[in-house]
Design an enzyme around this catalytic site. Structure first.
Site, short mmCIF file in Angstrom:
data_model
loop_
_atom_site.label_atom_id
_atom_site.label_comp_id
_atom_site.label_asym_id
_atom_site.label_seq_id
_atom_site.Cartn_x
_atom_site.Cartn_y
_atom_site.Cartn_z
N SER A 164 -2.80 52.50 65.61
CA SER A 164 -2.86 53.87 65.09
C SER A 164 -1.65 54.65 65.59
CB SER A 164 -4.14 54.52 65.61
OG SER A 164 -4.09 55.93 65.48
N TYR A 177 -10.19 57.40 71.80
CA TYR A 177 -9.66 56.67 70.63
C TYR A 177 -8.17 56.40 70.84
CZ TYR A 177 -8.76 55.60 65.66
OH TYR A 177 -8.40 55.00 64.48
P1 NAD Z 1 -14.58 52.84 58.46
O1 NAD Z 1 -15.41 53.66 59.39
O2 NAD Z 1 -14.64 53.14 57.00
O3 NAD Z 1 -14.94 51.30 58.66
C1 NAD Z 1 -15.25 50.73 59.90
C2 NAD Z 1 -16.29 49.65 59.66
O4 NAD Z 1 -16.55 49.02 60.92
C3 NAD Z 1 -17.63 50.20 59.15
O5 NAD Z 1 -18.02 49.51 57.97
C4 NAD Z 1 -18.61 49.92 60.27
O6 NAD Z 1 -19.91 49.59 59.83
C5 NAD Z 1 -17.95 48.73 60.96
N1 NAD Z 1 -18.40 48.59 62.34
C6 NAD Z 1 -18.63 49.58 63.25
N2 NAD Z 1 -19.09 49.06 64.39
C7 NAD Z 1 -19.15 47.71 64.21
C8 NAD Z 1 -19.56 46.64 65.03
N3 NAD Z 1 -20.00 46.84 66.28
N4 NAD Z 1 -19.50 45.40 64.52
C9 NAD Z 1 -19.07 45.18 63.26
N5 NAD Z 1 -18.68 46.16 62.43
C10 NAD Z 1 -18.71 47.42 62.90
O7 NAD Z 1 -13.09 52.91 59.03
P2 NAD Z 1 -11.70 52.77 58.27
O8 NAD Z 1 -11.17 54.14 58.02
O9 NAD Z 1 -11.78 51.81 57.15
O10 NAD Z 1 -10.79 52.16 59.43
C11 NAD Z 1 -10.63 50.77 59.63
C12 NAD Z 1 -9.72 50.57 60.84
O11 NAD Z 1 -8.49 51.26 60.64
C13 NAD Z 1 -10.30 51.12 62.14
O12 NAD Z 1 -9.88 50.29 63.21
C14 NAD Z 1 -9.66 52.47 62.27
O13 NAD Z 1 -9.63 52.89 63.62
C15 NAD Z 1 -8.28 52.15 61.73
N6 NAD Z 1 -7.50 53.29 61.27
C16 NAD Z 1 -7.94 54.06 60.23
C17 NAD Z 1 -7.16 55.12 59.79
C18 NAD Z 1 -7.61 55.98 58.64
O14 NAD Z 1 -6.93 56.96 58.34
N7 NAD Z 1 -8.71 55.65 57.96
C19 NAD Z 1 -5.96 55.39 60.42
C20 NAD Z 1 -5.54 54.60 61.49
C21 NAD Z 1 -6.32 53.54 61.88
#
Ligand code: NAD
Length: 281
Positions: A164, A177
């Protein structure tokens, strides 16, 4: 290598954690079009199963698995099921991650005269901080421990982690985070070195600020104008706009594809419209 070569992962098994979520479901659906067999892992298996069904209906190969990335027994059971259904893992995308309100302050700066109801740094909940560190850091390390056993010595094997912007410079309000994502960047480099003699590359992407259905309401008001926090992001993003999920895909495909990135190992690729390069001046 032929420069005309398209990404072709026919027959490869791609294991994606957090595949019921916004970004990884999108990656799963797109990567299925390269001929790969996709294992969609999520604690919330209903969502992952719905996406797997979409992939199958479109002619791809996919299967969903209820998996807790923090539970070794759950991960090992999924590994055995993936081995039986699809074959051993070739490429692992560690996508499960996220933040918690319990580890988020209300205020950007501590002040002498904060209103009593403010959730300040001093009110952050230990269990919330543990939750965020565990989900992001252990939730990347443990699936790697389990699935990398099937990747050793395989042609083109590699791991993609999701870091990130917080890993470079922490954002206000979210210390856990930010720290956990910095740990993921560090682990990516550590693992790239550690696995370099057994043919498993390890890289990460560091997404900038994206608009998704989840955060749209936080970033834009009802008239579609950016909120104050969204404005700060835009002012600090030289390209002056938010990214879209599809703009992460090229980076992931590049890092995954041994025809393009066979000597790329231990990099954290920012995909951020220049955010991490900009001092703000
Ligand atoms: P999201 O919340 O839509 O998806 C995360 C998924 O992880 C969910 O489906 C959830 O059920 C699953 N999850 C949570 N705990 C779990 C566990 N213990 N075991 C298995 N699955 C589990 O998030 P996203 O926005 O799609 O982000 C995906 C990744 O990208 C994450 O690592 C997030 O930190 C990173 N990220 C996202 C953004 C953004 O802008 N969306 C930016 C930078 C980084």
């Amino acid at each position: 290598m032929s420069i005309e070569k398209k990404h072709n992962f026919t027959g490869k098994v791609i294991v994606i954690t957090g595949a019921g979520g916004v970004l990884c479901a999108y990656f799963a659906k797109e990567l299925a079009k390269t001929g790969a067999k996709i294992a969609l892992l999520d604690i919330n298996v209903e969502q992952a199963a719905a996406y797997a069904a979409e992939i199958t209906a479109a002619g791809g190969v996919a299967k969903a698995y209820q998996t807790n990335v923090l539970d070794l027994a759950s991960l090992e059971a999924t590994r055995q099921a993936v081995l039986a259904n699809l074959g051993g893992c070739d490429i692992l995308i560690n996508g499960a991650g996220g933040n918690s309100p319990k580890a988020t302050t209300d205020n950007e700066f501590h002040e002498f005269d904060l209103p009593a109801q403010t959730k300040s740094f001093f009110d952050l909940d230990k269990s919330g901080i543990e939750f965020v560190f565990n989900l992001n850091y252990l939730g990347t390390l443990l699936p790697t421990q389990v699935f990398a056993k099937d990747m050793m010595g395989k042609q083109g094997a590699n791991i993609i982690n999701i870091s990130s912007m917080n890993a470079y410079t922490p954002l206000t309000k979210i210390p856990a985070y930010s720290g956990a994502k910095a740990a993921i960047s560090n682990f990516t480099q550590w693992l790239a070195v550690h696995f370099s003699h057994i043919g498993i590359r390890c890289n990460a992407i560091a997404p900038g600020f994206l608009v998704s259905n989840q955060n749209r309401a936080l970033l834009f008001d009802e008239q579609g104008n950016p909120t104050p926090r969204a404005n700060k992001i835009l002012v600090n993003t030289p390209m002056g706009r938010f990214g879209e999920a599809h703009e992460l895909l090229g980076g992931i495909l590049f890092l995954m594809d041994e025809h393009y990135a066979s000597f790329v190992n231990g990099v954290i690729l920012p995909i951020d419209g220049g955010f991490s390069a900009y001092s703000g001046v």
